[in-house]
Design a protein around this motif. Structure first.
Motif, PDB file in Angstrom:
ATOM      1  N   GLY A  37       0.641  -0.900   0.244  1.00 56.35           N
ATOM      2  CA  GLY A  37       0.309   0.295  -0.284  1.00 56.35           C
ATOM      3  C   GLY A  37       0.433   1.324   0.084  1.00 56.35           C
ATOM      4  N   PHE A  38      -0.119   2.042  -0.929  1.00 62.64           N
ATOM      5  CA  PHE A  38       1.219   3.494  -0.564  1.00 62.64           C
ATOM      6  C   PHE A  38       0.375   4.416  -0.374  1.00 62.64           C
ATOM      7  CE2 PHE A  38       2.284   0.867  -4.375  1.00 62.64           C
ATOM      8  CZ  PHE A  38       4.756   0.914  -3.777  1.00 62.64           C
ATOM      9  N   VAL A  39       1.518   5.571   0.297  1.00 62.08           N
ATOM     10  CA  VAL A  39       0.827   6.974   1.238  1.00 62.08           C
ATOM     11  C   VAL A  39       1.665   7.946   0.984  1.00 62.08           C
ATOM     12  CG1 VAL A  39      -0.128   8.371   2.613  1.00 62.08           C
ATOM     13  CG2 VAL A  39      -0.843   5.572   2.910  1.00 62.08           C
ATOM     14  N   ARG A  96      -7.540   4.110   1.082  1.00 60.32           N
ATOM     15  CA  ARG A  96      -7.404   3.163   0.143  1.00 60.32           C
ATOM     16  C   ARG A  96      -6.336   2.813  -0.353  1.00 60.32           C
ATOM     17  NH1 ARG A  96      -5.592   8.227  -4.622  1.00 60.32           N
ATOM     18  NH2 ARG A  96      -3.749   7.924  -3.186  1.00 60.32           N
ATOM     19  N   ALA A  97      -4.862   3.017   0.208  1.00 60.38           N
ATOM     20  CA  ALA A  97      -3.719   2.123   0.226  1.00 60.38           C
ATOM     21  C   ALA A  97      -3.844   0.795   1.195  1.00 60.38           C
ATOM     22  CB  ALA A  97      -2.876   2.967   0.850  1.00 60.38           C
ATOM     23  N   PRO A 149      -3.158  -4.988   2.523  1.00 61.97           N
ATOM     24  CA  PRO A 149      -1.812  -5.652   2.281  1.00 61.97           C
ATOM     25  C   PRO A 149      -0.073  -5.582   3.611  1.00 61.97           C
ATOM     26  CG  PRO A 149      -1.745  -3.221   2.664  1.00 61.97           C
ATOM     27  CD  PRO A 149      -3.200  -3.750   2.497  1.00 61.97           C
ATOM     28  N   ALA A 150       0.701  -6.943   2.717  1.00 62.53           N
ATOM     29  CA  ALA A 150       1.148  -6.561   4.188  1.00 62.53           C
ATOM     30  C   ALA A 150       2.614  -5.403   3.749  1.00 62.53           C
ATOM     31  CB  ALA A 150       2.477  -8.139   3.656  1.00 62.53           C
ATOM     32  N   GLY A 205      -8.229  18.780   3.469  1.00 63.87           N
ATOM     33  CA  GLY A 205      -6.863  17.894   3.396  1.00 63.87           C
ATOM     34  C   GLY A 205      -6.707  17.012   4.530  1.00 63.87           C
ATOM     35  N   GLY A 206      -6.456  17.277   5.700  1.00 60.29           N
ATOM     36  CA  GLY A 206      -6.552  16.105   6.203  1.00 60.29           C
ATOM     37  C   GLY A 206      -7.747  15.234   5.863  1.00 60.29           C
ATOM     38  N   GLN A 207      -8.729  14.999   5.479  1.00 60.66           N
ATOM     39  CA  GLN A 207      -9.749  14.085   5.327  1.00 60.66           C
ATOM     40  C   GLN A 207      -9.118  13.522   4.256  1.00 60.66           C
ATOM     41  OE1 GLN A 207     -12.822  16.729   5.218  1.00 60.66           O
ATOM     42  NE2 GLN A 207     -14.092  15.907   7.585  1.00 60.66           N
ATOM     43  N   GLN A 208      -8.614  14.232   3.198  1.00 56.78           N
ATOM     44  CA  GLN A 208      -8.246  13.310   2.359  1.00 56.78           C
ATOM     45  C   GLN A 208      -7.432  12.621   2.362  1.00 56.78           C
ATOM     46  OE1 GLN A 208      -7.954  16.665  -1.693  1.00 56.78           O
ATOM     47  NE2 GLN A 208      -8.694  18.556   0.094  1.00 56.78           N
ATOM     48  N   GLN A 209      -6.199  13.313   3.396  1.00 54.89           N
ATOM     49  CA  GLN A 209      -5.477  12.527   3.425  1.00 54.89           C
ATOM     50  C   GLN A 209      -5.389  10.845   4.133  1.00 54.89           C
ATOM     51  OE1 GLN A 209      -2.462  12.048   2.109  1.00 54.89           O
ATOM     52  NE2 GLN A 209      -0.899  12.294   2.645  1.00 54.89           N
ATOM     53  N   ARG A 210      -6.824  10.779   4.459  1.00 55.67           N
ATOM     54  CA  ARG A 210      -7.511   9.518   5.063  1.00 55.67           C
ATOM     55  C   ARG A 210      -8.275   8.830   4.606  1.00 55.67           C
ATOM     56  NH1 ARG A 210     -10.456  11.430  10.845  1.00 55.67           N
ATOM     57  NH2 ARG A 210      -9.169  12.171  11.843  1.00 55.67           N
ATOM     58  N   VAL A 211      -8.442   9.343   2.970  1.00 52.20           N
ATOM     59  CA  VAL A 211      -8.799   9.071   2.170  1.00 52.20           C
ATOM     60  C   VAL A 211      -7.834   7.783   1.353  1.00 52.20           C
ATOM     61  CG1 VAL A 211     -10.192   8.987  -0.291  1.00 52.20           C
ATOM     62  CG2 VAL A 211     -10.937  10.134   1.868  1.00 52.20           C
TER      63      VAL A 211
END
Length: 249
Positions: free
Chosen positions: A96-98, A165-166, A171-172, A155-161
């Motif tokens: 998973g990528f953030v 998503r990640a 993911p491991a 902005g914080g809510q978008q990063q939570r999305v």
């Protein structure tokens, strides 16, 4: 939680090297024989000055690029000589990528953005996938906001999305590249706690790239990269030290 990540090593780097312009007069080696292990529940920061090789290493670990020499094992599978189809499938299912910028699709709702990795992998998502995405949005504090589009979220809510998503593929390994660099201190703390929560509950290993010493100090382990070499790999007091051979001096 999947059985696939039941083994001890989620990630293992063995003599990993990366050069650019190979075979040309301008050839340069950026990473010089890295050895590193990440196990389930590891929560590590990757730190280093600009030019130390962090981005190059993250691209290799994320299976977005291939090493020049050495090997990268993900969930026990050697990846250097994998074909593109297998590499893409493994990356999509195991990582998973953030990122610092959330990269949400503006035309899609929060729920659709979270579902995107599953839609890419399987086509039209089924009821189980939709329920999983809704549950993750609830976990990150966005219940009731599933149908909002990114421009209707802070902005914080978008990063939570982006975090949801990640994690929707379970993911491991979670790779986070300066994930709080674009947030205020309150939102940054909340996103970091989300990483902690999912690290504990899902057992996914976390590798967090950051320039912020306040974040790295909160991680259980800090891997310092200097001029393409791992200069130190240290665990906090009370945490298990990395195994011998997990660092290059």
């Amino acid at each position: 939680m999947s059985d696939r990540d039941a083994g001890p090593d989620v990630l293992r780097l063995q003599g990993l090297r990366k050069s650019y312009n190979v075979g040309k007069p301008t050839e340069v080696e950026v990473l010089h024989g890295l050895d590193l292990r990440l196990q389930r529940h590891d929560f590590a920061a990757l730190v280093g000055a600009s030019g130390s090789g962090k981005s190059t290493l993250l691209n290799l670990v994320g299976l977005l690029d291939t090493p020049t020499a050495g090997e990268l094992f993900l969930l026990g599978e050697a990846t250097r000589d994998m074909d593109d189809a297998r590499r893409t499938a493994l990356r999509g299912g195991a990582i998973g990528f953030v990122f610092q910028f959330h990269h949400l699709i503006q035309a899609f709702t929060a729920l659709e953005n979270v579902l995107m990795p599953l839609m890419v992998a399987t086509g039209k998502p089924g009821r189980e996938h939709i329920d999983r995405a809704r549950a993750l949005l609830a976990e990150v504090g966005l219940q009731g906001l599933e149908q909002r589009k990114p421009d209707q979220l802070s902005g914080g809510q978008q990063q939570r999305v982006a975090v949801a998503r990640a994690l929707v593929t379970r993911p491991a390994l979670l790779l986070a590249d300066e994930p709080t660099g674009n947030l205020d201190s309150h939102s940054a703390a909340e996103v970091f706690e989300l990483f902690r929560k999912f690290n504990r509950e899902f057992g996914c290993a976390v590798l967090l790239v950051t320039h912020d010493p306040r974040l790295s100090e909160q991680c259980d382990r800090t891997v310092a990269l200097v001029d393409g070499r791992i200069a130190s790999d240290t665990a906090k007091a009370g945490k298990t030290e990395p195994e011998k051979g997990a660092r290059v001096n």
